[in-house]
Design an enzyme around this catalytic site. Structure first.
Site, PDB file in Angstrom:
ATOM      1  N   ARG A  84       0.832  -1.215   0.000  1.00  0.00           N
ATOM      2  CA  ARG A  84       0.000   0.000   0.000  1.00  0.00           C
ATOM      3  C   ARG A  84       0.864   1.261   0.000  1.00  0.00           C
ATOM      4  O   ARG A  84       0.534   2.251  -0.640  1.00  0.00           O
ATOM      5  CB  ARG A  84      -0.922  -0.003   1.216  1.00  0.00           C
ATOM      6  CG  ARG A  84      -2.304   0.451   0.883  1.00  0.00           C
ATOM      7  CD  ARG A  84      -2.684   1.861   1.275  1.00  0.00           C
ATOM      8  NE  ARG A  84      -1.806   2.638   2.050  1.00  0.00           N
ATOM      9  CZ  ARG A  84      -1.437   3.865   1.732  1.00  0.00           C
ATOM     10  NH1 ARG A  84      -1.845   4.427   0.612  1.00  0.00           N
ATOM     11  NH2 ARG A  84      -0.643   4.558   2.518  1.00  0.00           N
ATOM     12  N   ILE A 157       9.728   7.944   7.009  1.00  0.00           N
ATOM     13  CA  ILE A 157       9.406   8.268   5.620  1.00  0.00           C
ATOM     14  C   ILE A 157       9.450   7.004   4.749  1.00  0.00           C
ATOM     15  O   ILE A 157      10.512   6.395   4.560  1.00  0.00           O
ATOM     16  CB  ILE A 157      10.376   9.357   5.079  1.00  0.00           C
ATOM     17  CG1 ILE A 157      10.351  10.587   6.015  1.00  0.00           C
ATOM     18  CG2 ILE A 157      10.020   9.742   3.649  1.00  0.00           C
ATOM     19  CD1 ILE A 157       8.963  11.164   6.288  1.00  0.00           C
ATOM     20  N   SER A 158       8.282   6.651   4.226  1.00  0.00           N
ATOM     21  CA  SER A 158       8.191   5.472   3.358  1.00  0.00           C
ATOM     22  C   SER A 158       9.056   5.694   2.125  1.00  0.00           C
ATOM     23  O   SER A 158       9.044   6.795   1.553  1.00  0.00           O
ATOM     24  CB  SER A 158       6.747   5.239   2.915  1.00  0.00           C
ATOM     25  OG  SER A 158       5.936   5.018   4.028  1.00  0.00           O
ATOM     26  N   ARG A 270     -11.503 -26.326  10.656  1.00  0.00           N
ATOM     27  CA  ARG A 270     -11.114 -26.720  12.017  1.00  0.00           C
ATOM     28  C   ARG A 270     -12.309 -27.291  12.778  1.00  0.00           C
ATOM     29  O   ARG A 270     -13.412 -26.741  12.699  1.00  0.00           O
ATOM     30  CB  ARG A 270     -10.578 -25.482  12.741  1.00  0.00           C
ATOM     31  CG  ARG A 270     -10.220 -25.688  14.184  1.00  0.00           C
ATOM     32  CD  ARG A 270      -8.840 -26.281  14.315  1.00  0.00           C
ATOM     33  NE  ARG A 270      -8.434 -26.376  15.710  1.00  0.00           N
ATOM     34  CZ  ARG A 270      -7.371 -27.068  16.101  1.00  0.00           C
ATOM     35  NH1 ARG A 270      -6.623 -27.686  15.209  1.00  0.00           N
ATOM     36  NH2 ARG A 270      -7.045 -27.131  17.369  1.00  0.00           N
ATOM     37  N   GLN A 281     -21.870 -20.143  17.580  1.00  0.00           N
ATOM     38  CA  GLN A 281     -22.465 -18.827  17.299  1.00  0.00           C
ATOM     39  C   GLN A 281     -21.526 -17.669  17.624  1.00  0.00           C
ATOM     40  O   GLN A 281     -21.586 -16.621  16.995  1.00  0.00           O
ATOM     41  CB  GLN A 281     -23.781 -18.675  18.044  1.00  0.00           C
ATOM     42  CG  GLN A 281     -24.878 -19.505  17.394  1.00  0.00           C
ATOM     43  CD  GLN A 281     -26.243 -19.219  17.982  1.00  0.00           C
ATOM     44  OE1 GLN A 281     -26.373 -18.564  19.006  1.00  0.00           O
ATOM     45  NE2 GLN A 281     -27.274 -19.720  17.322  1.00  0.00           N
ATOM     46  N   GLU A 365      -1.455   8.667   7.817  1.00  0.00           N
ATOM     47  CA  GLU A 365      -2.411   9.561   7.140  1.00  0.00           C
ATOM     48  C   GLU A 365      -3.451  10.118   8.116  1.00  0.00           C
ATOM     49  O   GLU A 365      -4.620  10.286   7.788  1.00  0.00           O
ATOM     50  CB  GLU A 365      -3.112   8.757   6.041  1.00  0.00           C
ATOM     51  CG  GLU A 365      -3.056   9.340   4.681  1.00  0.00           C
ATOM     52  CD  GLU A 365      -1.714   9.167   3.972  1.00  0.00           C
ATOM     53  OE1 GLU A 365      -0.768   8.556   4.510  1.00  0.00           O
ATOM     54  OE2 GLU A 365      -1.609   9.691   2.863  1.00  0.00           O
ATOM     55  N   GLY A 366      -2.996  10.402   9.334  1.00  0.00           N
ATOM     56  CA  GLY A 366      -3.898  10.892  10.395  1.00  0.00           C
ATOM     57  C   GLY A 366      -4.275   9.717  11.276  1.00  0.00           C
ATOM     58  O   GLY A 366      -4.959   8.801  10.841  1.00  0.00           O
ATOM     59  N   SER A 367      -3.817   9.765  12.544  1.00  0.00           N
ATOM     60  CA  SER A 367      -4.134   8.670  13.477  1.00  0.00           C
ATOM     61  C   SER A 367      -5.640   8.641  13.732  1.00  0.00           C
ATOM     62  O   SER A 367      -6.357   9.595  13.417  1.00  0.00           O
ATOM     63  CB  SER A 367      -3.395   8.885  14.802  1.00  0.00           C
ATOM     64  OG  SER A 367      -3.963  10.004  15.453  1.00  0.00           O
ATOM     65  N   ASN A 369      -7.128   8.988  16.480  1.00  0.00           N
ATOM     66  CA  ASN A 369      -7.519  10.131  17.333  1.00  0.00           C
ATOM     67  C   ASN A 369      -7.721  11.380  16.472  1.00  0.00           C
ATOM     68  O   ASN A 369      -8.667  12.141  16.672  1.00  0.00           O
ATOM     69  CB  ASN A 369      -6.413  10.449  18.353  1.00  0.00           C
ATOM     70  CG  ASN A 369      -6.381   9.465  19.505  1.00  0.00           C
ATOM     71  OD1 ASN A 369      -7.107   8.492  19.507  1.00  0.00           O
ATOM     72  ND2 ASN A 369      -5.525   9.722  20.478  1.00  0.00           N
TER      73      ASN A 369
HETATM   74  C1  LIG Z   1       5.427   2.452   8.625  1.00  0.00           C
HETATM   75  C2  LIG Z   1       5.188   3.933   8.625  1.00  0.00           C
HETATM   76  C3  LIG Z   1       5.270   4.652   7.437  1.00  0.00           C
HETATM   77  C4  LIG Z   1       5.095   6.038   7.440  1.00  0.00           C
HETATM   78  N1  LIG Z   1       5.266   6.738   6.283  1.00  0.00           N
HETATM   79  C5  LIG Z   1       5.252   8.090   6.322  1.00  0.00           C
HETATM   80  C6  LIG Z   1       5.583   8.861   5.153  1.00  0.00           C
HETATM   81  O1  LIG Z   1       5.834   8.313   4.074  1.00  0.00           O
HETATM   82  N2  LIG Z   1       5.601  10.212   5.255  1.00  0.00           N
HETATM   83  C7  LIG Z   1       5.346  10.859   6.435  1.00  0.00           C
HETATM   84  O2  LIG Z   1       5.388  12.083   6.435  1.00  0.00           O
HETATM   85  N3  LIG Z   1       5.022  10.168   7.538  1.00  0.00           N
HETATM   86  C8  LIG Z   1       4.976   8.802   7.527  1.00  0.00           C
HETATM   87  N4  LIG Z   1       4.681   8.095   8.654  1.00  0.00           N
HETATM   88  C9  LIG Z   1       4.444   8.820   9.886  1.00  0.00           C
HETATM   89  C10 LIG Z   1       2.989   8.864  10.334  1.00  0.00           C
HETATM   90  O3  LIG Z   1       2.250   9.651   9.443  1.00  0.00           O
HETATM   91  C11 LIG Z   1       2.977   9.409  11.761  1.00  0.00           C
HETATM   92  O4  LIG Z   1       3.545   8.402  12.583  1.00  0.00           O
HETATM   93  C12 LIG Z   1       1.601   9.781  12.229  1.00  0.00           C
HETATM   94  O5  LIG Z   1       1.169  10.944  11.566  1.00  0.00           O
HETATM   95  C13 LIG Z   1       1.567  10.049  13.744  1.00  0.00           C
HETATM   96  O6  LIG Z   1       2.559  10.952  14.111  1.00  0.00           O
HETATM   97  P1  LIG Z   1       3.573  10.612  15.323  1.00  0.00           P
HETATM   98  O7  LIG Z   1       4.136   9.269  15.083  1.00  0.00           O
HETATM   99  O8  LIG Z   1       4.499  11.747  15.490  1.00  0.00           O
HETATM  100  O9  LIG Z   1       2.642  10.500  16.593  1.00  0.00           O
HETATM  101  P2  LIG Z   1       2.191  11.720  17.539  1.00  0.00           P
HETATM  102  O10 LIG Z   1       1.671  12.829  16.723  1.00  0.00           O
HETATM  103  O11 LIG Z   1       3.274  12.001  18.493  1.00  0.00           O
HETATM  104  O12 LIG Z   1       0.974  11.042  18.300  1.00  0.00           O
HETATM  105  C14 LIG Z   1       1.169  10.118  19.384  1.00  0.00           C
HETATM  106  C15 LIG Z   1      -0.208   9.732  19.917  1.00  0.00           C
HETATM  107  O13 LIG Z   1      -0.884  10.906  20.411  1.00  0.00           O
HETATM  108  C16 LIG Z   1      -2.110  11.070  19.707  1.00  0.00           C
HETATM  109  N5  LIG Z   1      -2.365  12.502  19.481  1.00  0.00           N
HETATM  110  C17 LIG Z   1      -1.520  13.439  18.969  1.00  0.00           C
HETATM  111  N6  LIG Z   1      -2.119  14.631  18.901  1.00  0.00           N
HETATM  112  C18 LIG Z   1      -3.381  14.459  19.378  1.00  0.00           C
HETATM  113  C19 LIG Z   1      -4.519  15.314  19.562  1.00  0.00           C
HETATM  114  N7  LIG Z   1      -4.486  16.604  19.243  1.00  0.00           N
HETATM  115  N8  LIG Z   1      -5.663  14.775  20.092  1.00  0.00           N
HETATM  116  C20 LIG Z   1      -5.717  13.461  20.423  1.00  0.00           C
HETATM  117  N9  LIG Z   1      -4.682  12.617  20.288  1.00  0.00           N
HETATM  118  C21 LIG Z   1      -3.524  13.101  19.762  1.00  0.00           C
HETATM  119  C22 LIG Z   1      -1.967  10.323  18.397  1.00  0.00           C
HETATM  120  O14 LIG Z   1      -3.230   9.900  17.908  1.00  0.00           O
HETATM  121  C23 LIG Z   1      -1.113   9.138  18.832  1.00  0.00           C
HETATM  122  O15 LIG Z   1      -1.945   8.163  19.397  1.00  0.00           O
HETATM  123  C24 LIG Z   1       4.797   6.705   8.657  1.00  0.00           C
HETATM  124  C25 LIG Z   1       4.669   5.966   9.863  1.00  0.00           C
HETATM  125  C26 LIG Z   1       4.869   4.604   9.840  1.00  0.00           C
HETATM  126  C27 LIG Z   1       4.754   3.848  11.152  1.00  0.00           C
END
Ligand SMILES: Cc1cc2nc3c(=O)[nH]c(=O)nc-3n(C[C@H](O)[C@H](O)[C@H](O)COP(=O)(O)OP(=O)(O)OC[C@H]3O[C@@H](n4cnc5c(N)ncnc54)[C@H](O)[C@@H]3O)c2cc1C
Length: 389
Positions: A84, A157-158, A270, A281, A365-367, A369
């Protein structure tokens, strides 16, 4: 309104399903594959035109649209979720950003090569100290003559380890308030002096997609590599996410479907207490939840992709589709592992891999949360993203 795929979309679906079953599925069962990027599979995907759905023919695309893109991604991710990531880098956030915001020269130089995988792309937003809070990125690009001098780093960064070119978001005006107005977007190339790359190893899942860091030390980017206008980077990135979330939702639907397929097969095979385990169920309840959730996600996904195909802003719809699909995919992976009992905990069966891969959909692409927050703030009327149509 109708819910039928067009003949073209059905052909694309058959092509992608066939490719997934013949070229990918036989290889994912080996441990070797599970830990290695396979250049030849990704190149073959490009040869089949899988990355060109949303691009006009003169850039090497098929112009079939976002629904076609979603169909392809679902089929491929049903076989191997790691793949993906390549849809972002070779088909959406990287080349589509250049198509939507770049100069003619940038479009001619990069788009065709990216969708045909002659170049591997990146889309670099996240930093060690700023992911969800994208406006707080700290990498700076300061103008000096005809170029910008970049310092800082990008994390997660992917494609970073294998990249040739791509887009990066940096602060060109680090002091401006509000902060998001100081972000700009540039095209980078791997050989730019001052750009280093480092692979991130030992990820939980998505082992066939290389991930890494980009480190900028007085790296000079020529001013003609600016994408869009100075200070427009935040808007460009958010626009790219509207499309990226469709693709992530499609990947999550593919993984959820794989969980259903595996669970149904196992429920019929199984036996326990003298019955097939599908006769219990409580297992049927899981199968029903997985099927209903996946079908609901698919409908939301197609709606978001349909709007994108009509050139209607789909921020809310793509966020909802991504949110529901990601949650459904994680729940389905957990149910699949449970249905497999002890064997669900073994790498001998695919559900362990599906479980590890599924969790990624709640982050990228946006967690979950953040997607919840976007949906709630729109609903509350405090930050509207929905447009009327
Ligand atoms: C395998 C992989 C590939 C990726 N590829 C790319 C890529 O190609 N390019 C790129 O730019 N990024 C990439 N990412 C990064 C990914 O987009 C980020 O990890 C993601 O946006 C979350 O940011 P963070 O890890 O800094 O977590 P944080 O922002 O530090 O968040 C940590 C936790 O706090 C929560 N949180 C943060 N702010 C809030 C808020 N305001 N309200 C509630 N909860 C909150 C989050 O939901 C999370 O649970 C990749 C990550 C992975 C694991």
């Amino acid at each position: 309104m109708d819910f039928f795929l067009t003949e073209e979309q059905k052909i694309v679906q058959r092509l992608a399903r066939d490719f997934a079953e013949k070229e990918i599925m036989p290889k994912v069962s080996t441990d070797d594959h599970a830990h290695r990027f396979q250049n030849e599979i990704v190149k073959k995907m490009a040869d089949h035109g899988f990355f060109g759905s949303v691009f006009p023919e003169h850039y090497g695309g098929s112009n079939l649209g976002h629904i076609a893109h979603a169909i392809i991604v679902e089929e491929i991710c049903r076989a191997e979720s790691s793949l993906r990531h390549f849809f972002n880098m070779q088909a959406l956030t990287c080349p589509l950003t250049i198509l939507n915001w770049g100069t003619d020269q940038q479009k001619k130089k990069y788009i065709k090569k990216l969708i045909q995988c002659e170049l591997f792309g990146v889309n670099a937003m996240t930093e060690p100290n700023a992911g969800s809070d994208f406006a707080s990125i700290q990498t700076t690009a300061i103008k000096d003559g005809n170029s910008f001098v970049v310092n800082g780093s990008k994390m997660w960064i992917s494609n970073a380890p294998i990249m040739d070119a791509g887009v990066v978001y940096v602060k060109t005006d680090p002091k401006i308030i509000p902060k998001h107005r100081g972000i700009s977007c540039f095209i980078i190339e791997k050989d730019m002096p001052g750009l280093k790359r480092k692979e991130i190893k030992n990820k939980l899942g998505h082992h066939c997609a290389p991930t890494g860091e980009l480190i900028f030390e007085d790296c000079r980017i020529p001013e003609q590599n600016l994408v869009g206008e100075l200070g427009q980077g935040f808007k460009i990135a958010m626009n790219a996410l509207d499309f990226g979330r469709i693709s992530v939702a499609a990947g999550a639907v593919g993984v959820a479907q794989a969980c259903i397929d595996e669970s149904i097969r196992y429920c019929n095979e199984r036996e326990a207490f003298g019955k097939r385990i599908g006769e219990f169920q409580m297992n049927q309840q899981k199968i029903a939840d997985m099927i209903a959730g996946t079908e609901a996600s698919r409908v939301l996904l197609y709606k978001a992709a349909f709007l994108a195909d009509q050139n209607i802003r789909n921020t809310l719809e793509s966020t909802i589709a991504k949110h529901i699909a990601a949650e459904t995919c994680v729940k389905s992976a957990r149910f699949a592992v449970e249905i497999f009992g002890g064997y669900g905990y073994s790498e001998e069966y695919p559900v362990a891999r599906l479980y590890r891969d599924a969790i990624m959909y709640q982050t990228g692409e946006g967690s979950s949360n953040i997607t919840s927050m976007i949906i709630a703030l729109d609903g509350l009327g405090w930050k509207k993203v929905k447009v009327e149509y």
